[in-house]
Enzyme design. Structure first.
Site, PDB file in Angstrom:
ATOM      1  N   CYS A  44      96.337  95.308  84.627  1.00 34.30           N
ATOM      2  CA  CYS A  44      97.539  95.411  83.810  1.00 34.30           C
ATOM      3  C   CYS A  44      97.874  94.108  83.103  1.00 34.30           C
ATOM      4  O   CYS A  44      97.344  93.059  83.423  1.00 34.30           O
ATOM      5  CB  CYS A  44      98.721  95.758  84.706  1.00 34.30           C
ATOM      6  SG  CYS A  44      98.351  97.110  85.805  1.00 34.30           S
ATOM      7  N   ARG A  78      95.214  95.027  77.767  1.00 30.37           N
ATOM      8  CA  ARG A  78      94.848  94.975  79.187  1.00 30.37           C
ATOM      9  C   ARG A  78      95.051  96.318  79.885  1.00 30.37           C
ATOM     10  O   ARG A  78      94.604  96.498  81.007  1.00 30.37           O
ATOM     11  CB  ARG A  78      95.688  93.904  79.899  1.00 30.37           C
ATOM     12  CG  ARG A  78      95.446  92.504  79.389  1.00 30.37           C
ATOM     13  CD  ARG A  78      96.330  91.529  80.124  1.00 30.37           C
ATOM     14  NE  ARG A  78      95.904  91.371  81.495  1.00 30.37           N
ATOM     15  CZ  ARG A  78      95.042  90.463  81.920  1.00 30.37           C
ATOM     16  NH1 ARG A  78      94.514  89.624  81.067  1.00 30.37           N
ATOM     17  NH2 ARG A  78      94.704  90.383  83.179  1.00 30.37           N
ATOM     18  N   TRP A 113      97.139  99.971  83.453  1.00 27.92           N
ATOM     19  CA  TRP A 113      95.906 100.755  83.402  1.00 27.92           C
ATOM     20  C   TRP A 113      95.724 101.330  84.800  1.00 27.92           C
ATOM     21  O   TRP A 113      95.456 100.613  85.759  1.00 27.92           O
ATOM     22  CB  TRP A 113      94.716  99.869  83.048  1.00 27.92           C
ATOM     23  CG  TRP A 113      93.424 100.597  82.904  1.00 27.92           C
ATOM     24  CD1 TRP A 113      93.040 101.390  81.863  1.00 27.92           C
ATOM     25  CD2 TRP A 113      92.327 100.603  83.823  1.00 27.92           C
ATOM     26  NE1 TRP A 113      91.776 101.881  82.077  1.00 27.92           N
ATOM     27  CE2 TRP A 113      91.308 101.419  83.275  1.00 27.92           C
ATOM     28  CE3 TRP A 113      92.088 100.000  85.055  1.00 27.92           C
ATOM     29  CZ2 TRP A 113      90.091 101.644  83.903  1.00 27.92           C
ATOM     30  CZ3 TRP A 113      90.870 100.227  85.684  1.00 27.92           C
ATOM     31  CH2 TRP A 113      89.888 101.044  85.107  1.00 27.92           C
ATOM     32  N   ASN A 163      99.851  93.417  89.035  1.00 29.62           N
ATOM     33  CA  ASN A 163      98.492  93.634  88.549  1.00 29.62           C
ATOM     34  C   ASN A 163      97.553  93.416  89.726  1.00 29.62           C
ATOM     35  O   ASN A 163      97.610  92.363  90.348  1.00 29.62           O
ATOM     36  CB  ASN A 163      98.181  92.622  87.438  1.00 29.62           C
ATOM     37  CG  ASN A 163      96.714  92.624  87.044  1.00 29.62           C
ATOM     38  OD1 ASN A 163      96.032  93.631  87.167  1.00 29.62           O
ATOM     39  ND2 ASN A 163      96.233  91.486  86.572  1.00 29.62           N
ATOM     40  N   GLY A 164      96.725  94.388  90.053  1.00 28.89           N
ATOM     41  CA  GLY A 164      95.760  94.199  91.142  1.00 28.89           C
ATOM     42  C   GLY A 164      95.782  95.344  92.125  1.00 28.89           C
ATOM     43  O   GLY A 164      96.100  96.476  91.778  1.00 28.89           O
ATOM     44  N   GLU A 221      73.297  97.171  73.717  1.00 27.91           N
ATOM     45  CA  GLU A 221      74.645  96.799  73.288  1.00 27.91           C
ATOM     46  C   GLU A 221      75.134  97.748  72.186  1.00 27.91           C
ATOM     47  O   GLU A 221      76.294  98.167  72.181  1.00 27.91           O
ATOM     48  CB  GLU A 221      74.647  95.335  72.824  1.00 27.91           C
ATOM     49  CG  GLU A 221      75.970  94.811  72.301  1.00 27.91           C
ATOM     50  CD  GLU A 221      77.128  94.893  73.283  1.00 27.91           C
ATOM     51  OE1 GLU A 221      76.917  95.190  74.469  1.00 27.91           O
ATOM     52  OE2 GLU A 221      78.279  94.699  72.837  1.00 27.91           O
ATOM     53  N   LYS A 275      78.505 100.072  72.585  1.00 23.38           N
ATOM     54  CA  LYS A 275      79.610 100.048  71.623  1.00 23.38           C
ATOM     55  C   LYS A 275      79.928 101.465  71.158  1.00 23.38           C
ATOM     56  O   LYS A 275      81.079 101.850  71.046  1.00 23.38           O
ATOM     57  CB  LYS A 275      79.272  99.179  70.395  1.00 23.38           C
ATOM     58  CG  LYS A 275      79.216  97.693  70.625  1.00 23.38           C
ATOM     59  CD  LYS A 275      80.575  97.021  70.750  1.00 23.38           C
ATOM     60  CE  LYS A 275      81.037  96.916  72.159  1.00 23.38           C
ATOM     61  NZ  LYS A 275      80.604  95.825  72.970  1.00 23.38           N
ATOM     62  N   GLU A 282      81.658 103.522  74.009  1.00 22.02           N
ATOM     63  CA  GLU A 282      83.041 103.192  74.359  1.00 22.02           C
ATOM     64  C   GLU A 282      84.009 103.413  73.214  1.00 22.02           C
ATOM     65  O   GLU A 282      85.181 103.706  73.445  1.00 22.02           O
ATOM     66  CB  GLU A 282      83.161 101.791  74.970  1.00 22.02           C
ATOM     67  CG  GLU A 282      82.824 100.652  74.077  1.00 22.02           C
ATOM     68  CD  GLU A 282      82.918  99.305  74.797  1.00 22.02           C
ATOM     69  OE1 GLU A 282      83.592  99.194  75.823  1.00 22.02           O
ATOM     70  OE2 GLU A 282      82.309  98.337  74.301  1.00 22.02           O
ATOM     71  N   HIS A 284      57.437 107.726  77.977  1.00 23.13           N
ATOM     72  CA  HIS A 284      57.477 108.031  79.412  1.00 23.13           C
ATOM     73  C   HIS A 284      58.638 108.963  79.765  1.00 23.13           C
ATOM     74  O   HIS A 284      58.990 109.087  80.930  1.00 23.13           O
ATOM     75  CB  HIS A 284      57.568 106.739  80.224  1.00 23.13           C
ATOM     76  CG  HIS A 284      56.395 105.834  80.007  1.00 23.13           C
ATOM     77  ND1 HIS A 284      55.129 106.138  80.448  1.00 23.13           N
ATOM     78  CD2 HIS A 284      56.282 104.656  79.333  1.00 23.13           C
ATOM     79  CE1 HIS A 284      54.293 105.171  80.093  1.00 23.13           C
ATOM     80  NE2 HIS A 284      54.977 104.261  79.401  1.00 23.13           N
ATOM     81  N   LYS A 312      90.699  95.825  78.919  1.00 19.71           N
ATOM     82  CA  LYS A 312      89.932  94.644  78.534  1.00 19.71           C
ATOM     83  C   LYS A 312      89.373  93.901  79.744  1.00 19.71           C
ATOM     84  O   LYS A 312      88.233  93.460  79.735  1.00 19.71           O
ATOM     85  CB  LYS A 312      90.834  93.721  77.710  1.00 19.71           C
ATOM     86  CG  LYS A 312      90.125  92.515  77.126  1.00 19.71           C
ATOM     87  CD  LYS A 312      89.196  92.913  76.014  1.00 19.71           C
ATOM     88  CE  LYS A 312      88.478  91.725  75.399  1.00 19.71           C
ATOM     89  NZ  LYS A 312      87.310  92.185  74.630  1.00 19.71           N
TER      90      LYS A 312
HETATM   91  O1  M6R Z   1      85.432  89.914  80.809  1.00 20.64           O
HETATM   92  P1  M6R Z   1      84.006  90.247  81.074  1.00 20.64           P
HETATM   93  O2  M6R Z   1      83.054  89.682  80.073  1.00 20.64           O
HETATM   94  O3  M6R Z   1      83.564  89.905  82.474  1.00 20.64           O
HETATM   95  O4  M6R Z   1      83.915  91.825  80.946  1.00 20.64           O
HETATM   96  C1  M6R Z   1      82.733  92.502  81.238  1.00 20.64           C
HETATM   97  C2  M6R Z   1      82.793  93.943  80.764  1.00 20.64           C
HETATM   98  O5  M6R Z   1      83.840  94.623  81.395  1.00 20.64           O
HETATM   99  C3  M6R Z   1      82.983  94.027  79.243  1.00 20.64           C
HETATM  100  O6  M6R Z   1      81.966  93.367  78.560  1.00 20.64           O
HETATM  101  C4  M6R Z   1      83.010  95.503  78.807  1.00 20.64           C
HETATM  102  O7  M6R Z   1      81.752  96.076  78.980  1.00 20.64           O
HETATM  103  C5  M6R Z   1      83.471  95.630  77.357  1.00 20.64           C
HETATM  104  N1  M6R Z   1      84.356  96.759  77.240  1.00 20.64           N
HETATM  105  C6  M6R Z   1      82.358  95.846  76.422  1.00 20.64           C
HETATM  106  O8  M6R Z   1      82.769  96.071  75.113  1.00 20.64           O
END
Ligand code: M6R
Length: 627
Positions: A15, A40, A88, A114-115, A496, A500, A503, A519, A622
């Protein structure tokens, strides 16, 4: 060593939190801060505001912050002290009832969190047996009631918080206010982030400096297991036992403009544009007097010379940058490198010792999987180096050295500029290790660095020519799935690109090594399926180029629509590309810095064409501060 058992409780939240006390209307300062923290978490939001007359106003609402703002309407509370939260949720659904703040039985104490409080179930049973009525399903609410009991026993708010924290297991940042002390906010932290913002006659508390950057750039970082009491005129920090401790002051190096959209409709689109600067800033100053200089290098060069193995641990996009780090470190420094998802690392009991270097890559520096991986590594006496974008976050704090990526704040949930900066930092690390271990002559290291320093201009070139990718995105936005293929350094780029797209556009997208196609994955190819192929350079490793060219023919023969990212001047591939995306030629190792960019744009534009918010993809947050 037997790995730690995973935490049993999963009533967790990731959060954004803010607290304020000062001369301005707290409600607007807090709402403004929440707007900047919403990346967040955005399942629900809430505020609590106090005024001098002893009133405590609490409002909370499921959904995005705008729902809360609508509910508040003109209901502007005059208080100048308050707290706010954006959530979240993973358990205790995203409902009004579970939204923070949570209050005690008297309605005079409000708490946000948060946590995870892992032992909340036991605490809840104890509280209910003692007659407390808990109104939500969250773990957080127990804290409000435990504080209520301590206040009943005569504690002030800070003392009550300390006593309560000593009873909590898990990871938490907590903020609390009390109607009877309307000019005080108390915060506590263990494993989750909390910073103090020092203004002129006003003080802030937040999980991220972005929340108060509009008001001050002077901040204080809190340590592990500390409680802070903030007032208009300052703050006091103690440990959980009540002993005074000093916070670590710092000046935030970026300003409000960096945290705003700057004319772009979405942060993510702005952050994609900022990539040349992010890479340039990450490289800046790292070559001095002909030598690579890493940032906060608290590791003796002899240790770097003696290491015989490197593990890179990271999650998501950061993991993909770790794959690129492997190529660079092995190529330049000739040390074996293993890349591992941080969430898997400690559970398989990896072989670690004093001669192991563990590189933890994390934009936020808060990711719990990565944090736990480095804790495990340090217990096994390995040396840990963090690559991080957030000054003073927990992962760099617990590492032996830090290499900061200087991307500035990244608000879009999907990592873009921080990915390219992590890749740039990985190259720096590879060169630094090669230098320390003497596997490259000094002039070779300088030549590589100089080539790397030309990359921001090439990334800018890609951005200037990316318009056709936007048109292509609109064309394939209705597809059900997209495959991504790459080989050598093109493989992490493919992964990657697929991440993208998943997500942001919620499409089925998979990245494969092109050589693996035959394969199994080739069975997925059917008429019209878009397949993105990241071509290796036609120079140098010609055989690899020819092999991927053959892969393209194989998928075209089965009806695939090929979208090819290739180096300018790669004429061989042209006849086989339904859509050709040309990127500037680079040294082989640096290709991901240019080849990833069109794939970021493709994913963002497909998501926009499908009508999604690219800054706040569903189900994501995030920073993932829970395992
Ligand atoms: O803050 P971090 O780099 O440790 O986060 C790692 C992943 O959670 C982060 O890269 C996540 O995969 C992103 N949503 C990718 O766009």
């Amino acid at each position: 060593m037997v790995p730690d058992r995973p935490a049993a409780a999963r009533l967790d939240v990731v959060c954004g939190i803010i607290g304020y006390v000062g001369g301005q209307p707290a409600q607007s300062v807090v709402l403004d801060g929440l707007r900047r923290l919403e990346y967040r978490g955005y399942d629900s939001a809430g505020i609590a505001v106090l005024d001098g007359s002893g009133a405590l106003l609490v409002r909370r609402k499921a959904g995005r912050l705008e729902n809360l703002e609508k509910q508040l309407g003109t209901d502007l509370h005059e208080g100048s002290c308050g707290i706010g939260h954006t959530r979240w949720a993973t358990h205790g659904g995203p409902t009004d009832r579970n939204a923070h703040p949570h209050v005690d039985c008297t309605g005079r104490v409000a708490v946000i969190h948060n946590g995870i409080i892992e032992n909340f179930a036991m605490l809840r049973t104890e509280l209910e047996a003692a007659g407390h009525e808990l109104a939500s399903e969250t773990d957080t609410e127990v804290v409000a009631h435990l504080i209520e009991d301590r206040i009943g026993a005569g504690d002030d708010l800070a003392t009550a918080m300390r006593t309560v924290c000593r009873r909590l297991d898990g990871a938490f940042t907590l903020l609390a206010v009390r109607a009877d002390t309307p000019d005080v906010v108390v915060g506590a932290r263990r494993n989750s982030p909390l910073v103090v913002g020092i203004g002129d006659g006003e003080t802030f508390l937040a999980s991220d400096v972005a929340a108060f950057i509009a008001h001050t750039r002077d901040a204080v970082e809190l340590g592990q297991d500390q409680v802070v009491e903030v007032r208009r005129d300052g703050y006091t920090v103690t440990d959980f036992a009540g002993l005074p401790v000093d916070g670590k002051s710092f000046r935030i190096s970026w300003d409000l403009a960096a945290a705003e959209k700057g004319g772009h409709p979405y942060f993510m689109l702005k952050e994609i544009e900022e990539q040349p600067a992010a890479v340039e800033d990450t490289l800046r100053g790292h070559l001095a007097n002909g030598r690579i200089v890493l940032d906060e290098e608290r590791i003796d060069e002899q240790v770097l010379r003696d290491i015989d193995k490197v593990f890179v641990v990271a999650c998501g996009t950061a993991y993909h940058s770790g794959m690129i780090a492997k190529y660079a470190i092995e190529h330049w420094a000739r040390i074996p490198v293993e890349v591992e998802m941080a969430s898997e690392f400690r559970y398989r009991d990896p072989v670690l010792d004093r001669a192991t270097l563990v590189v933890a890559i994390s934009q936020s520096g808060e990711t719990m999987d990565t944090l736990q991986a480095i804790r495990h590594a340090r217990e096994q006496k390995a040396t840990v180096l963090a690559v991080c974008n957030t000054n003073g976050a927990q992962i760099p704090r617990e590492s032996d050295a830090v290499l900061y990526t200087r991307s500035g704040p990244e608000i879009g949930v999907a990592a873009t500029k921080t990915f390219l900066s992590q890749v740039a930092a990985s190259y720096l690390l590879g060169l630094g290790l090669a230098q320390a271990r003497g596997t490259k002559y000094e002039d070779e290291v300088v030549r590589e660095f100089d080539a790397l320093a030309t990359m921001p201009a090439l990334i800018a070139e890609v951005l200037a020519t990316v318009e056709p990718v936007r048109e292509l995105a609109r064309e394939i936005a209705r597809s059900k799935a997209v495959l991504f293929l790459g080989r050598h350094l093109g493989y992490p780029v493919a992964l990657e690109g697929a991440l993208k797209l998943k997500e942001l556009a919620y499409m089925h997208a998979e990245g494969f090594p092109a050589g693996e196609l035959k394969h199994g994955p080739i069975a997925l190819v059917e008429e019209g399926l878009p397949v993105v192929v990241v071509m290796p350079s036609p120079k140098g490793r010609r055989t690899l180029h020819g092999k991927v060219l053959s892969n393209i023919q194989e998928i075209r023969a089965r009806g695939a629509r090929t979208i090819v990212v290739a180096e300018e001047g790669d004429t061989d591939v042209r006849p086989y590309a339904n859509h050709l995306i040309e990127v500037p030629a680079t040294p082989t190792l640096f290709q991901p810095l240019v080849a990833t960019v069109p794939l970021q744009v493709l994913a963002a534009e497909i998501a926009l064409a499908r009508g999604y918010d690219v800054d706040k993809p569903r189900n994501l947050a995030k920073s993932v501060t829970v395992e």
